[in-house]
Write a protein that holds these residues in place. Structure first.
Motif, PDB file in Angstrom:
ATOM      1  N   LEU A 101       0.822  -1.208   0.000  1.00  0.00           N
ATOM      2  CA  LEU A 101       0.000   0.000   0.000  1.00  0.00           C
ATOM      3  C   LEU A 101       0.859   1.262   0.000  1.00  0.00           C
ATOM      4  O   LEU A 101       0.483   2.264  -0.627  1.00  0.00           O
ATOM      5  N   ILE A 105       0.379   4.124  -2.696  1.00  0.00           N
ATOM      6  CA  ILE A 105       0.138   5.514  -2.305  1.00  0.00           C
ATOM      7  C   ILE A 105       1.155   6.440  -2.967  1.00  0.00           C
ATOM      8  O   ILE A 105       0.795   7.484  -3.529  1.00  0.00           O
ATOM      9  N   TYR A 106       2.424   6.049  -2.916  1.00  0.00           N
ATOM     10  CA  TYR A 106       3.479   6.869  -3.520  1.00  0.00           C
ATOM     11  C   TYR A 106       3.208   7.091  -5.008  1.00  0.00           C
ATOM     12  O   TYR A 106       3.182   8.226  -5.490  1.00  0.00           O
ATOM     13  N   PRO A 135      -4.937   6.796  -4.345  1.00  0.00           N
ATOM     14  CA  PRO A 135      -4.222   7.088  -3.093  1.00  0.00           C
ATOM     15  C   PRO A 135      -5.141   7.236  -1.882  1.00  0.00           C
ATOM     16  O   PRO A 135      -4.783   6.803  -0.785  1.00  0.00           O
ATOM     17  N   SER A 138      -6.180   3.803  -0.814  1.00  0.00           N
ATOM     18  CA  SER A 138      -5.007   3.095  -0.281  1.00  0.00           C
ATOM     19  C   SER A 138      -4.607   3.611   1.094  1.00  0.00           C
ATOM     20  O   SER A 138      -4.182   2.837   1.946  1.00  0.00           O
ATOM     21  N   ILE A 139      -4.735   4.911   1.318  1.00  0.00           N
ATOM     22  CA  ILE A 139      -4.452   5.467   2.649  1.00  0.00           C
ATOM     23  C   ILE A 139      -5.428   4.901   3.670  1.00  0.00           C
ATOM     24  O   ILE A 139      -5.038   4.500   4.774  1.00  0.00           O
TER      25      ILE A 139
END
Length: 164
Positions: A101, A105-106, A135, A138-139
């Motif tokens: 994850l 996110i990156y 993102p 995913s966060i």
């Protein structure tokens, strides 16, 4: 105690957000069917809006799935392994998920910088908004995976009852 209240509020917000997205998608798709087959004048933007809502529902829904531990593999392992072994598996699997994850996110934020100037074909919406589901979802998945990991380390269980 304060952290628990914050997580409960986050869970309720995610559940309400999912309910609103689902309701919006149902209304938009129903309107498209009505306009296309009854009025014989299809909406030009509805299919695109439905697709983008579905993407958001998928990523935020996956975060809710992590929170409530309703993924098939986890349920199966719970029934096959003894409790202590299952706890170790949950911790290891969630650590691997968290690494994955972080990568998502990156790269999700990196892609936002690339697509922010592109417009969607029908709605003329910045593509940043549909792509932002990656993102953001995913966060939320990362936060929930951390919660599951901490609960497993403490040998506790998270409440699996969905509250709205």
């Amino acid at each position: 105690m304060l952290l628990r209240k914050c997580f409960e509020l986050m869970d309720r917000c995610v559940n309400w957000f999912l309910a609103i997205l689902m309701a919006a998608m149902v209304v938009i798709i129903a309107a498209q069917v009505w306009y296309r087959f009854v009025l014989n004048d299809p909406l030009s933007w509805s299919e695109e809006a439905g697709r983008y809502l579905f993407v958001w529902i998928s990523f935020v829904g996956a975060a809710a799935g992590v929170r409530y531990q309703i993924h098939l593999g986890i349920d199966l392992m719970d029934k096959l392994l003894p409790p202590d072994a299952y706890r170790v598996v949950v911790i290891v699997v969630n650590l691997l998920i968290q690494i994955f994850l972080l990568v998502i996110i990156y790269w999700g934020f990196k892609i936002l910088g690339i697509v922010q100037f592109q417009e969607s074909p029908s709605m003329h919406l910045s593509m940043r908004y549909p792509y932002m589901a990656v993102p953001v979802g995913s966060i939320l998945m990362l936060i929930n995976s951390l919660r599951v990991t901490v609960a497993a380390i403490r040998n506790e269980t998270l409440d699996k009852e969905v509250r709205v």
